[in-house]
Each structure stands twice: as C-alpha cells, then as structure tokens.
Design an enzyme around this catalytic site. Structure first.
Site: not given
Length: 269
Positions: A144, A157
């Site tokens: 990501s 995360y």
C-alpha cells in the site's frame, strides 16, 4: 502424481471482494485456473460460480481464516494434497483498524498482524521454495502507499504494510536469478469494503467517494506490473505524487499531513 498430471493454478487470498476479486477476474480472463481463499464459504461459492460461468476456467474455493496462523499451512497442505502447482500467488488478504492507538483493541491488532504479516510470510515462503525449485513462478504482494508514510489513526496497519513492501523487495533481490518474479503493489485509498471492516467510515479520507481509486484500475496496474516483471508499482497518478513527495519530506511532516487526512470528520477543524 507425476508432473504431467499436475495442474497449474493461481492462488489468491481475499479473492471474493475488492482488489483481490478484480485480480481474480483478470487472471481468469487470461485462462488461469484459480484457487480463491477467504473466510466465507458462501461468498467463495458465489464468486467461484460466477467466474466459472463467465471465463470457463476451473475455480476451487477454499474457506480458511488467515487470522489463524495454522490456516496458511492448511492452504499449502491442501494444494499439495491435490497435486496442484501454484504458478502465481497473490497475497491480497489484509485488514486494518481505525482509531488512536491508545484506544484501539490490542487483540484485534494482534490478529491484524497475524493476517497482514504472518500468513503472508508463511504462504510466500512455502510457495516460493517450490517456485525457486522449478525456476519459475510469480508472487504479487499487496502492500500500500501506507507502506511509505506513517499513518496516524492506522498506526498498526501502516506498520504492517511497511513490512510487506520491505519484505517483498528484499526477497525479490534474493531470488533475482531464479526465474521467479516478486512484485509489490502499492494502491492508495480504494473503493472497497476495507473501510467498513476497519470501522473507518467517519474518517475524512473516505468522505469523498470520487477521491477513492477504482479496485479494477488498481488490479490492472498490479497485474501488468507482475506480468512485466516489475519490482513494484504505485497505482494511480495522485498516489505516485504522494509517495514522491513523502520521499523528500521529513517523516514528522508526513505524519502530520496524514493525521489531517485521516482524522474523524467530527474532529476536523
């Protein structure tokens, strides 16, 4: 079972929704047989039925909870028991939790680390050993742009995705002469079910749907990068610009900017 009798399949975790589902469609369209892994057998069966009907490929649905570290080994054992060879592995499954770190649930965060890191590492190791032995294969790991920037309100995360990207680049360098391709896909905020699962719907970053990437576009970027043998791809122009800026901006400023992007709407000034 002899090698001639063995069949090649692509294994996709998180293949029933979002980017994983779009990747499954792209792979099936190009004639790849699939094993899709997710927690819900009902959702798996629905997706498998649709893919088989549309693309005329073989699709095996495998219900496993990758929050449980044993599940990754069970996936590998199932594949071996069926005499299947995995020529492409897509590690898409991942989850986050929204909120200030001092207020979030530690047990849930530990489970997210199990899913985002431990299961991904386990599947990658098991199937990579086989691929290197055959001198062929491809692995796509879903990182990501979160891997490139500190993430207030999503500290764990972002940390897991930083691990995924660093890990992917490292093992790619280790096996660069083996014939195996390993690619890291870095999307930004994407219109998937991620935000609902992360309890993040009141975050400023998701309030404007027009600013969210289309998962089909992200999947296409990742698929093309994998097939081209690229080490990584940042999906989307605005995300490329954000990563480029973060590379030359002090982490403290980047973190403060992310705080403003991700803070709850009712706290926004």
């Amino acid at each position: 079972m002899s090698k001639k009798q063995q069949k090649f399949y692509t294994l996709i975790t998180g293949g029933t929704s979002g980017i994983g589902y779009e990747l499954a469609k792209l792979l099936a369209k190009d004639g790849h047989n699939l094993i899709i892994v997710a927690r819900s057998q009902k959702e798996l069966d629905q997706v498998a039925t649709s893919l088989i009907a549309t693309y005329k490929v073989d699709v095996i649905s495998l219900a496993k909870d990758l929050f449980n570290r044993k599940a990754a080994f069970e996936v590998y054992d199932f594949v071996k028991s069926q005499g299947i060879l995995i020529d492409i592995l897509v590690n898409d499954a991942g989850q986050g939790q929204y909120g200030e770190f001092i207020n979030t649930d530690l047990e849930r965060e530990a489970a997210i680390i199990e899913l985002n890191i431990i299961s991904l590492v386990t599947l990658t190791k098991l199937f990579l050993i086989d691929m290197v032995g055959r001198k062929s294969g491809k692995i796509l790991n879903l990182a990501s742009i979160a891997s490139k920037v500190p993430g207030p309100f999503q500290a764990v995360y972002h940390g897991t995705k930083a691990f995924v990207h660093s890990f992917t680049e490292a093992i790619r360098a280790e096996v660069k002469e083996s014939g195996v391709v390993i690619t890291s896909l870095l999307p930004g905020a994407t219109a998937t079910d991620f935000f609902r699962k992360a309890d993040m719907l009141n975050s400023k970053i998701v309030q404007d749907p027009d600013k969210l990437s289309d998962p089909a576009d992200v999947a296409m970027d990742g698929y093309n990068a994998l097939m081209n043998g690229d080490d990584m791809v940042v999906s989307g122009f605005k995300n490329k610009m954000q990563v480029a800026m973060s590379n030359v901006t002090p982490d403290k400023i980047v973190a403060n900017n992310m705080y403003k992007q991700q803070e709850p709407v009712d706290n926004a000034k």
